[in-house]
Design a protein around this motif. Structure first.
Motif, short mmCIF file in Angstrom:
data_model
loop_
_atom_site.label_atom_id
_atom_site.label_comp_id
_atom_site.label_asym_id
_atom_site.label_seq_id
_atom_site.Cartn_x
_atom_site.Cartn_y
_atom_site.Cartn_z
N MET A 141 6.95 8.95 -5.66
CA MET A 141 6.31 8.51 -6.90
C MET A 141 6.76 7.11 -7.32
N ASN A 142 7.78 6.56 -6.70
CA ASN A 142 8.24 5.23 -7.08
C ASN A 142 7.76 4.15 -6.14
N LYS A 143 6.89 4.49 -5.23
CA LYS A 143 6.37 3.52 -4.28
C LYS A 143 5.44 2.54 -4.99
N PRO A 144 5.68 1.24 -4.84
CA PRO A 144 4.80 0.26 -5.48
C PRO A 144 3.38 0.36 -4.90
N LEU A 145 2.39 0.24 -5.76
CA LEU A 145 1.00 0.26 -5.33
C LEU A 145 0.42 -1.13 -5.51
N LYS A 146 -0.41 -1.53 -4.59
CA LYS A 146 -0.97 -2.88 -4.61
C LYS A 146 -2.32 -2.88 -5.32
N LEU A 147 -2.52 -3.88 -6.19
CA LEU A 147 -3.81 -4.08 -6.84
C LEU A 147 -4.72 -4.83 -5.88
N ILE A 148 -5.97 -4.37 -5.76
CA ILE A 148 -6.91 -5.02 -4.86
C ILE A 148 -8.18 -5.40 -5.63
N LYS A 149 -8.87 -6.41 -5.13
CA LYS A 149 -10.12 -6.85 -5.73
C LYS A 149 -11.24 -5.95 -5.22
N ILE A 150 -12.05 -5.44 -6.16
CA ILE A 150 -13.22 -4.64 -5.83
C ILE A 150 -14.38 -5.24 -6.61
N GLY A 151 -15.17 -6.10 -5.97
CA GLY A 151 -16.23 -6.81 -6.66
C GLY A 151 -15.63 -7.69 -7.73
N GLY A 181 -8.74 -2.72 -8.48
CA GLY A 181 -8.48 -1.30 -8.25
C GLY A 181 -7.12 -1.08 -7.63
N ILE A 182 -6.74 0.19 -7.57
CA ILE A 182 -5.49 0.61 -6.95
C ILE A 182 -5.83 1.69 -5.93
N ILE A 183 -5.25 1.61 -4.76
CA ILE A 183 -5.42 2.65 -3.76
C ILE A 183 -4.29 3.66 -3.95
N LEU A 184 -4.68 4.91 -4.22
CA LEU A 184 -3.69 5.97 -4.40
C LEU A 184 -3.45 6.69 -3.08
N PRO A 185 -2.18 6.90 -2.74
CA PRO A 185 -1.86 7.61 -1.50
C PRO A 185 -2.37 9.05 -1.54
N LYS A 186 -2.56 9.63 -0.36
CA LYS A 186 -3.06 11.00 -0.24
C LYS A 186 -2.22 12.00 -1.02
N ASP A 187 -0.89 11.84 -0.99
CA ASP A 187 -0.04 12.83 -1.67
C ASP A 187 -0.21 12.76 -3.19
N VAL A 188 -0.50 11.58 -3.72
CA VAL A 188 -0.74 11.46 -5.17
C VAL A 188 -2.08 12.11 -5.52
#
Length: 77
Positions: free
Chosen positions: A3-13, A17-24
C-alpha cells in the motif's frame, strides 16, 4: 499488498490518471469501468467502491439541508 508503493500520474487526453495495481483493484473489488468514490479525510484521501445508493441518499440530504437551511441554522445554536 503493497500500500505504500508510489503510483505514477499519467496523461490521459486532457486529463491525468493513476494506474492502480491488480492487488489494489482486488482489495477494492473493482475492475475496469467501475466507479470509485474519493473521500476526503483528515490525513489525506481514500478511494472506495462507489455506492450508488449512498450517492442517492446524500443528494436527498443536500436537498433537505438547502430547503431548511434557516431552520437547521437555528437548531445548531
Amino acid at each position: 499488498m503493497c500500500m505504500n508503493k508510489p503510483l505514477k500520474l499519467i496523461k490521459i487526453g486532457n486529463s491525468t490518471g493513476i494506474i492502480l495495481p491488480k492487488d489494489v483493484l482486488a482489495h477494492l473489488n473493482l475492475s475496469q469501468g467501475d466507479e470509485v468514490s474519493v473521500v476526503k479525510q483528515a490525513d489525506g484521501i481514500a478511494l472506495k467502491s462507489a455506492d450508488p445508493e449512498f450517492d442517492k441518499q446524500m443528494s436527498a440530504a443536500r436537498d433537505v439541508m438547502a430547503r431548511y437551511r434557516n431552520a437547521l441554522r437555528e437548531l445548531a445554536k
